[in-house]
Scaffold this motif. Sequence first.
Motif, PDB file in Angstrom:
ATOM      1  N   ARG A  55      10.523   2.702  12.759  1.00  9.24           N
ATOM      2  CA  ARG A  55      10.955   3.911  12.048  1.00  9.24           C
ATOM      3  C   ARG A  55       9.736   4.547  11.386  1.00  9.24           C
ATOM      4  N   ALA A  56       9.870   5.808  11.049  1.00 13.48           N
ATOM      5  CA  ALA A  56       8.751   6.560  10.479  1.00 13.48           C
ATOM      6  C   ALA A  56       8.540   6.216   9.007  1.00 13.48           C
ATOM      7  N   ALA A  57       7.302   6.244   8.611  1.00  8.56           N
ATOM      8  CA  ALA A  57       6.923   6.187   7.199  1.00  8.56           C
ATOM      9  C   ALA A  57       6.272   7.521   6.874  1.00  8.56           C
ATOM     10  N   VAL A  58       6.461   7.982   5.644  1.00 10.12           N
ATOM     11  CA  VAL A  58       5.973   9.306   5.240  1.00 10.12           C
ATOM     12  C   VAL A  58       5.183   9.196   3.940  1.00 10.12           C
ATOM     13  N   ALA A  59       4.528  10.287   3.586  1.00 12.05           N
ATOM     14  CA  ALA A  59       3.712  10.319   2.364  1.00 12.05           C
ATOM     15  C   ALA A  59       4.540   9.883   1.163  1.00 12.05           C
TER      16      ALA A  59
ATOM     17  N   LEU B 258       0.843  -1.193   0.000  1.00 14.09           N
ATOM     18  CA  LEU B 258       0.000   0.000   0.000  1.00 14.09           C
ATOM     19  C   LEU B 258       0.874   1.237   0.000  1.00 14.09           C
ATOM     20  N   ARG B 259       0.315   2.336  -0.472  1.00 12.60           N
ATOM     21  CA  ARG B 259       1.040   3.612  -0.518  1.00 12.60           C
ATOM     22  C   ARG B 259       0.538   4.514   0.607  1.00 12.60           C
ATOM     23  N   VAL B 260       1.486   5.164   1.277  1.00  8.50           N
ATOM     24  CA  VAL B 260       1.148   6.116   2.332  1.00  8.50           C
ATOM     25  C   VAL B 260       0.598   7.378   1.679  1.00  8.50           C
ATOM     26  N   ARG B 261      -0.575   7.762   2.116  1.00 10.92           N
ATOM     27  CA  ARG B 261      -1.256   8.959   1.604  1.00 10.92           C
ATOM     28  C   ARG B 261      -1.231  10.065   2.658  1.00 10.92           C
ATOM     29  N   GLY B 262      -1.514  11.269   2.221  1.00 20.89           N
ATOM     30  CA  GLY B 262      -1.502  12.417   3.126  1.00 20.89           C
ATOM     31  C   GLY B 262      -2.427  12.261   4.318  1.00 20.89           C
ATOM     32  N   TYR B 263      -3.568  11.634   4.119  1.00 17.04           N
ATOM     33  CA  TYR B 263      -4.517  11.487   5.223  1.00 17.04           C
ATOM     34  C   TYR B 263      -4.074  10.449   6.257  1.00 17.04           C
ATOM     35  N   HIS B 264      -3.001   9.721   5.980  1.00 14.56           N
ATOM     36  CA  HIS B 264      -2.443   8.779   6.957  1.00 14.56           C
ATOM     37  C   HIS B 264      -1.520   9.474   7.964  1.00 14.56           C
ATOM     38  N   LEU B 265      -1.174  10.730   7.712  1.00  8.95           N
ATOM     39  CA  LEU B 265      -0.111  11.401   8.463  1.00  8.95           C
ATOM     40  C   LEU B 265      -0.613  12.157   9.683  1.00  8.95           C
ATOM     41  N   ASP B 266       0.293  12.297  10.640  1.00  8.07           N
ATOM     42  CA  ASP B 266       0.022  13.120  11.822  1.00  8.07           C
ATOM     43  C   ASP B 266       0.600  14.517  11.585  1.00  8.07           C
TER      44      ASP B 266
ATOM     45  N   TYR C  99       3.278  15.780  12.417  1.00  7.81           N
ATOM     46  CA  TYR C  99       4.724  15.786  12.188  1.00  7.81           C
ATOM     47  C   TYR C  99       5.103  15.261  10.801  1.00  7.81           C
ATOM     48  N   GLY C 100       4.094  14.874  10.013  1.00  8.02           N
ATOM     49  CA  GLY C 100       4.363  14.371   8.679  1.00  8.02           C
ATOM     50  C   GLY C 100       4.696  12.890   8.620  1.00  8.02           C
ATOM     51  N   HIS C 101       4.498  12.194   9.730  1.00  7.95           N
ATOM     52  CA  HIS C 101       4.725  10.747   9.798  1.00  7.95           C
ATOM     53  C   HIS C 101       3.381  10.025   9.813  1.00  7.95           C
ATOM     54  N   VAL C 102       3.387   8.755   9.439  1.00 12.85           N
ATOM     55  CA  VAL C 102       2.163   7.966   9.554  1.00 12.85           C
ATOM     56  C   VAL C 102       1.739   7.956  11.017  1.00 12.85           C
TER      57      VAL C 102
END
Length: 139
Positions: free
Chosen positions: A68-72, A10-18, A20-23
Motif C-alpha cells: 500500500r502507498a505511504a504519503v508525506a 522514520l517519517r515520510v518527507r516530501g523528497y521521498h515522494l514521486d 503521484y504523492g506516494h513514496v
Amino acid sequence: MDPRISRVTLRVRGYHLDGYGHVNNARYLEFLEEGRWAYFDERPGLAAFLARGDRAFVAVNLNIDYRRAAVAGDDLEVLTRLSEIGSRRACIHQEVRRVCDTKLVARADITFVLLDVAAERAVAIDGEIREIMARLVLP
C-alpha cells in the motif's frame, strides 16, 4: 517485541515522494537499508565480527512486495529480522508498517553472502559467525 527483531521509525518527507504523492519505490530501498544498518548496530557480536574488516555481508538478491502507498507525514516502522541461514547465504526479512494503524506498506526478503574482502569471493558461513547468527534467527 522479540529482541531478535530490530525496529526503526522514520517519517515520510516530501523528497521521498514521486509525482503521484506516494513514496517512490526506490526510496523503500533506503528505508530498508536503514533498518538493516540498525539491525547490525544493535547486535554487538555481529558488529564486532564485521569491524575486523576481513569479512563483509553483501546483498546478492532483493525482493520487495509493495502492499500500500505511504504519503508525506506518515510515520513508518521498519522491522528487521534474520530469517534463515544456509551454508553460504542467509536471508533477512523486513516489513515496513505504518505506525498509526500497523498496516503493512511493504515487505522484503534480502539474500546476502559472507564476503572474504581480500579474495572478493563468498565464503562459508561457519564457525564464530554462524554461532552468533544462529542465536538471532527468527523464521
